[in-house]
Scaffold this motif. Structure first.
Motif, mmCIF file in Angstrom:
data_model
loop_
_atom_site.group_PDB
_atom_site.id
_atom_site.type_symbol
_atom_site.label_atom_id
_atom_site.label_comp_id
_atom_site.label_asym_id
_atom_site.label_seq_id
_atom_site.Cartn_x
_atom_site.Cartn_y
_atom_site.Cartn_z
ATOM 1 N N CYS A 1 30.636 18.228 51.915
ATOM 2 C CA CYS A 1 30.209 19.430 52.625
ATOM 3 C C CYS A 1 29.593 19.034 53.972
ATOM 4 N N CYS A 2 30.209 19.499 55.059
ATOM 5 C CA CYS A 2 29.748 19.187 56.405
ATOM 6 C C CYS A 2 29.485 20.481 57.165
ATOM 7 N N SER A 3 28.786 20.341 58.279
ATOM 8 C CA SER A 3 28.534 21.462 59.164
ATOM 9 C C SER A 3 29.206 21.200 60.504
ATOM 10 N N LEU A 4 29.360 22.266 61.277
ATOM 11 C CA LEU A 4 30.009 22.200 62.575
ATOM 12 C C LEU A 4 28.968 22.094 63.677
ATOM 13 N N GLN A 5 29.002 21.014 64.419
ATOM 14 C CA GLN A 5 28.131 20.750 65.570
ATOM 15 C C GLN A 5 26.720 20.301 65.195
ATOM 16 N N TYR A 6 26.007 21.109 64.410
ATOM 17 C CA TYR A 6 24.661 20.766 63.950
ATOM 18 C C TYR A 6 24.628 20.830 62.426
ATOM 19 N N PRO A 7 23.721 20.069 61.799
ATOM 20 C CA PRO A 7 23.639 20.110 60.332
ATOM 21 C C PRO A 7 23.053 21.432 59.847
ATOM 22 N N ASN A 8 23.234 21.699 58.567
ATOM 23 C CA ASN A 8 22.679 22.906 57.946
ATOM 24 C C ASN A 8 21.223 22.633 57.569
ATOM 25 N N GLY A 9 20.317 22.993 58.456
ATOM 26 C CA GLY A 9 18.898 22.744 58.226
ATOM 27 C C GLY A 9 18.326 23.541 57.084
ATOM 28 N N PHE A 10 18.942 24.675 56.773
ATOM 29 C CA PHE A 10 18.452 25.488 55.660
ATOM 30 C C PHE A 10 18.776 24.807 54.334
ATOM 31 N N TYR A 11 19.967 24.211 54.246
ATOM 32 C CA TYR A 11 20.294 23.415 53.060
ATOM 33 C C TYR A 11 19.337 22.235 52.941
ATOM 34 N N PHE A 12 19.078 21.576 54.059
ATOM 35 C CA PHE A 12 18.214 20.395 54.047
ATOM 36 C C PHE A 12 16.826 20.731 53.513
ATOM 37 N N THR A 13 16.280 21.866 53.916
ATOM 38 C CA THR A 13 14.960 22.279 53.445
ATOM 39 C C THR A 13 14.933 22.393 51.925
ATOM 40 N N ILE A 14 16.015 22.914 51.357
ATOM 41 C CA ILE A 14 16.107 23.045 49.902
ATOM 42 C C ILE A 14 16.299 21.679 49.249
ATOM 43 N N ALA A 15 17.212 20.886 49.806
ATOM 44 C CA ALA A 15 17.566 19.604 49.195
ATOM 45 C C ALA A 15 16.390 18.643 49.154
ATOM 46 N N LYS A 16 15.618 18.574 50.225
ATOM 47 C CA LYS A 16 14.520 17.604 50.254
ATOM 48 C C LYS A 16 13.373 18.026 49.347
ATOM 49 N N GLY A 17 13.363 19.278 48.887
ATOM 50 C CA GLY A 17 12.329 19.735 47.980
ATOM 51 C C GLY A 17 12.679 19.575 46.519
ATOM 52 N N ARG A 18 13.899 19.128 46.233
ATOM 53 C CA ARG A 18 14.314 18.952 44.847
ATOM 54 C C ARG A 18 13.554 17.802 44.199
ATOM 55 N N ALA A 19 13.356 17.915 42.904
ATOM 56 C CA ALA A 19 12.568 16.915 42.173
ATOM 57 C C ALA A 19 13.147 15.519 42.347
ATOM 58 N N ALA A 20 14.474 15.407 42.391
ATOM 59 C CA ALA A 20 15.103 14.090 42.507
ATOM 60 C C ALA A 20 14.828 13.431 43.850
ATOM 61 N N SER A 21 14.380 14.213 44.843
ATOM 62 C CA SER A 21 14.133 13.660 46.170
ATOM 63 C C SER A 21 12.693 13.227 46.375
ATOM 64 N N VAL A 22 11.812 13.516 45.426
ATOM 65 C CA VAL A 22 10.398 13.219 45.598
ATOM 66 C C VAL A 22 10.159 11.726 45.770
ATOM 67 N N ASN A 23 10.838 10.919 44.957
ATOM 68 C CA ASN A 23 10.649 9.471 45.031
ATOM 69 C C ASN A 23 11.444 8.821 46.159
ATOM 70 N N TYR A 24 12.377 9.571 46.739
ATOM 71 C CA TYR A 24 13.206 9.047 47.825
ATOM 72 C C TYR A 24 13.254 10.103 48.931
ATOM 73 N N PRO A 25 12.158 10.272 49.663
ATOM 74 C CA PRO A 25 12.031 11.413 50.576
ATOM 75 C C PRO A 25 12.736 11.247 51.915
ATOM 76 N N ASP A 26 13.250 10.046 52.220
ATOM 77 C CA ASP A 26 13.822 9.798 53.542
ATOM 78 C C ASP A 26 15.296 10.192 53.590
ATOM 79 N N TRP A 27 15.647 10.922 54.643
ATOM 80 C CA TRP A 27 17.014 11.400 54.810
ATOM 81 C C TRP A 27 17.537 11.004 56.180
ATOM 82 N N THR A 28 18.844 10.980 56.299
ATOM 83 C CA THR A 28 19.494 10.780 57.583
ATOM 84 C C THR A 28 20.551 11.857 57.764
ATOM 85 N N CYS A 29 20.957 12.046 59.002
ATOM 86 C CA CYS A 29 22.066 12.948 59.308
ATOM 87 C C CYS A 29 23.186 12.110 59.907
ATOM 88 N N LEU A 30 24.358 12.210 59.340
ATOM 89 C CA LEU A 30 25.519 11.480 59.848
ATOM 90 C C LEU A 30 26.343 12.405 60.732
#
Length: 237
Positions: free
Chosen positions: A69-98
């Motif tokens: 799942c990709c976005s056009l021009q800019y990433p989906n920041g609304f998805y990112f807000t949800i994804a980084k709050g998931r329990a599985a991300s607590v121990n690995y909080p660092d993200w990158t945008c490709l």
């Protein structure tokens, strides 16, 4: 880029001011992406004990966990807000945008979603008509989105429009790895360097806090209020 292309989509992409596709991934996945030379779907990642993903990722409301799942021009920041709050991300909080070569979207059977992929489930369309639908003057979702006079010409009408591309995607399609800060870039570069996995030539490092801010992204898309995207190198660190 290698492999067959939908020539009509490729021609449309070449005409458009769209510069790239964007995809968020946990920084923990970078070594595996570089080692394998592939950017894989969550369905594939679920088979890899090294990878960082949430079990809820497999419950993708777009119904296509086999796609990237990709976005056009800019990433989906609304998805990112949800994804980084998931329990599985607590121990690995660092993200990158490709940032990916836009030609990735010209692969046959790519699906285009004028809204976010979950909201577009069942209505995502392939081909040049699907791509053009993401740039329609009006897109109707939970609200009506229109292209105002200051709308970024390379961005879709709905800031959350997405593309479901065929996975895996080759490392050669990655044009840049974006970090929210210099400290994050230094940490991840150091980790990759220790593994002997520094990305190959042609993959840039970029610092851009705005790329991780849904409201900064929204302003960039809807009002062409662009934020900084600064090249970074370890020599300058």
């Amino acid at each position: 880029m290698t492999g067959p292309l939908d020539l009509a989509v490729a021609a449309e992409l070449a005409r458009m001011k769209l510069a790239r596709l964007a995809h968020f991934t946990p920084a923990r996945n970078l070594p595996h992406i570089i080692r394998d030379g592939l950017l894989r779907s969550v369905a594939d990642l679920a088979q890899d004990v090294r990878a960082c993903y949430s079990a809820t990722d497999l419950q993708r409301f777009d119904g296509r966990p086999d796609r990237l799942c990709c976005s056009l021009q800019y990433p989906n920041g609304f998805y990112f807000t949800i994804a980084k709050g998931r329990a599985a991300s607590v121990n690995y909080p660092d993200w990158t945008c490709l940032l990916l070569d836009k030609k990735v979207a010209a692969a046959p059977d790519t699906l285009f979603c004028p809204r976010n992929a979950a909201a577009s489930a069942g209505t995502a369309r392939p081909g040049v008509d699907g791509l053009r639908a993401c740039y329609a003057d009006t897109v109707v979702g939970q609200r009506v989105y229109t292209r105002g006079p200051n709308h970024d010409p390379g961005s879709p009408t709905d800031v959350q429009a997405e593309v479901l591309v065929i996975a895996p995607v080759s490392l050669s399609a990655i044009r840049a790895i974006v970090f929210p800060s210099e400290a994050a870039a230094e940490e991840e570069y150091g980790r990759l360097d220790r593994f002997g996995l520094v990305p190959p030539d042609g993959v840039d490092y970029v610092i851009s806090p705005g790329m991780f801010d849904k409201w900064a992204i929204t302003r960039a898309v809807q009002n062409s209020q662009y934020f900084s995207e600064t090249s970074w190198s370890p020599k300058a660190a």
